[in-house]
Design a protein around this motif. Structure first.
Motif, PDB file in Angstrom:
ATOM      1  N   VAL A  36      34.577  -7.385  17.418  1.00  0.00           N
ATOM      2  CA  VAL A  36      35.403  -6.556  16.523  1.00  0.00           C
ATOM      3  C   VAL A  36      34.962  -6.714  15.713  1.00  0.00           C
ATOM      4  O   VAL A  36      35.016  -5.712  14.959  1.00  0.00           O
ATOM      5  CB  VAL A  36      36.771  -6.734  18.010  1.00  0.00           C
ATOM      6  CG1 VAL A  36      37.937  -6.164  16.845  1.00  0.00           C
ATOM      7  CG2 VAL A  36      36.787  -6.131  18.960  1.00  0.00           C
ATOM      8  N   ILE A  37      34.925  -7.715  15.299  1.00  0.00           N
ATOM      9  CA  ILE A  37      34.912  -8.011  13.727  1.00  0.00           C
ATOM     10  C   ILE A  37      33.796  -7.096  13.104  1.00  0.00           C
ATOM     11  O   ILE A  37      33.724  -6.520  11.993  1.00  0.00           O
ATOM     12  CB  ILE A  37      34.662  -9.543  13.610  1.00  0.00           C
ATOM     13  CG1 ILE A  37      35.998 -10.169  13.579  1.00  0.00           C
ATOM     14  CG2 ILE A  37      34.293  -9.498  11.928  1.00  0.00           C
ATOM     15  CD1 ILE A  37      36.405 -12.189  13.798  1.00  0.00           C
ATOM     16  N   ILE A  39      32.262  -4.543  15.043  1.00  0.00           N
ATOM     17  CA  ILE A  39      32.341  -3.203  15.252  1.00  0.00           C
ATOM     18  C   ILE A  39      33.578  -2.410  13.454  1.00  0.00           C
ATOM     19  O   ILE A  39      33.652  -1.759  12.555  1.00  0.00           O
ATOM     20  CB  ILE A  39      32.920  -2.182  15.724  1.00  0.00           C
ATOM     21  CG1 ILE A  39      32.379  -2.647  17.128  1.00  0.00           C
ATOM     22  CG2 ILE A  39      34.095  -1.620  16.047  1.00  0.00           C
ATOM     23  CD1 ILE A  39      33.167  -2.378  18.720  1.00  0.00           C
ATOM     24  N   VAL A  40      34.668  -3.466  12.925  1.00  0.00           N
ATOM     25  CA  VAL A  40      35.492  -3.451  12.058  1.00  0.00           C
ATOM     26  C   VAL A  40      34.525  -3.584  11.082  1.00  0.00           C
ATOM     27  O   VAL A  40      34.490  -2.777   9.930  1.00  0.00           O
ATOM     28  CB  VAL A  40      36.644  -4.174  11.728  1.00  0.00           C
ATOM     29  CG1 VAL A  40      37.287  -4.141  10.505  1.00  0.00           C
ATOM     30  CG2 VAL A  40      37.025  -3.721  13.322  1.00  0.00           C
ATOM     31  N   LEU A  41      33.289  -4.317  10.229  1.00  0.00           N
ATOM     32  CA  LEU A  41      32.348  -3.921   9.319  1.00  0.00           C
ATOM     33  C   LEU A  41      32.292  -3.048   9.484  1.00  0.00           C
ATOM     34  O   LEU A  41      31.624  -2.219   8.374  1.00  0.00           O
ATOM     35  CB  LEU A  41      31.961  -5.618   9.006  1.00  0.00           C
ATOM     36  CG  LEU A  41      32.562  -7.071   8.606  1.00  0.00           C
ATOM     37  CD1 LEU A  41      32.013  -7.906   9.436  1.00  0.00           C
ATOM     38  CD2 LEU A  41      33.330  -6.453   7.398  1.00  0.00           C
ATOM     39  N   PHE A  43      32.455   0.525  10.679  1.00  0.00           N
ATOM     40  CA  PHE A  43      33.088   1.111  10.151  1.00  0.00           C
ATOM     41  C   PHE A  43      33.276   1.320   8.518  1.00  0.00           C
ATOM     42  O   PHE A  43      33.197   1.767   8.191  1.00  0.00           O
ATOM     43  CB  PHE A  43      34.421   0.909  11.522  1.00  0.00           C
ATOM     44  CG  PHE A  43      35.429   2.109  10.711  1.00  0.00           C
ATOM     45  CD1 PHE A  43      35.651   3.012  11.193  1.00  0.00           C
ATOM     46  CD2 PHE A  43      37.049   2.083   9.977  1.00  0.00           C
ATOM     47  CE1 PHE A  43      36.560   4.210  10.485  1.00  0.00           C
ATOM     48  CE2 PHE A  43      37.509   2.374   9.941  1.00  0.00           C
ATOM     49  CZ  PHE A  43      37.685   3.913  10.325  1.00  0.00           C
ATOM     50  N   LEU A  44      34.001  -0.009   8.364  1.00  0.00           N
ATOM     51  CA  LEU A  44      34.207  -0.025   6.560  1.00  0.00           C
ATOM     52  C   LEU A  44      33.212   0.198   6.106  1.00  0.00           C
ATOM     53  O   LEU A  44      33.736   1.236   4.347  1.00  0.00           O
ATOM     54  CB  LEU A  44      34.904  -1.654   6.646  1.00  0.00           C
ATOM     55  CG  LEU A  44      36.326  -1.180   7.306  1.00  0.00           C
ATOM     56  CD1 LEU A  44      36.639  -3.497   6.690  1.00  0.00           C
ATOM     57  CD2 LEU A  44      36.942  -1.199   6.781  1.00  0.00           C
TER      58      LEU A  44
END
Length: 49
Positions: A36-37, A39-41, A43-44
């Motif tokens: 999850v981390i 994927i968030v990184l 995306f950002l």
């Protein structure tokens, strides 16, 4: 106390199924959290928000 029975401890005689389940759950939680981390990184990094 623990020495009341005067028994010697036999290595490998304890039931550790609960500990194995707990450790397996912890490893699964860590792996999913890392995914999850990441994927968030990603995306950002793509959308620079």
């Amino acid at each position: 106390m623990a020495d009341d029975n005067n028994k010697e401890h036999e290595h490998g005689s304890m039931d550790i199924t609960d500990q194995e389940k707990t450790f397996g759950g912890f490893v699964t939680f860590c792996i999913r959290s890392i995914i999850v981390i990441l994927i968030v990184l990603i995306f950002l990094a793509i959308f620079r928000t």
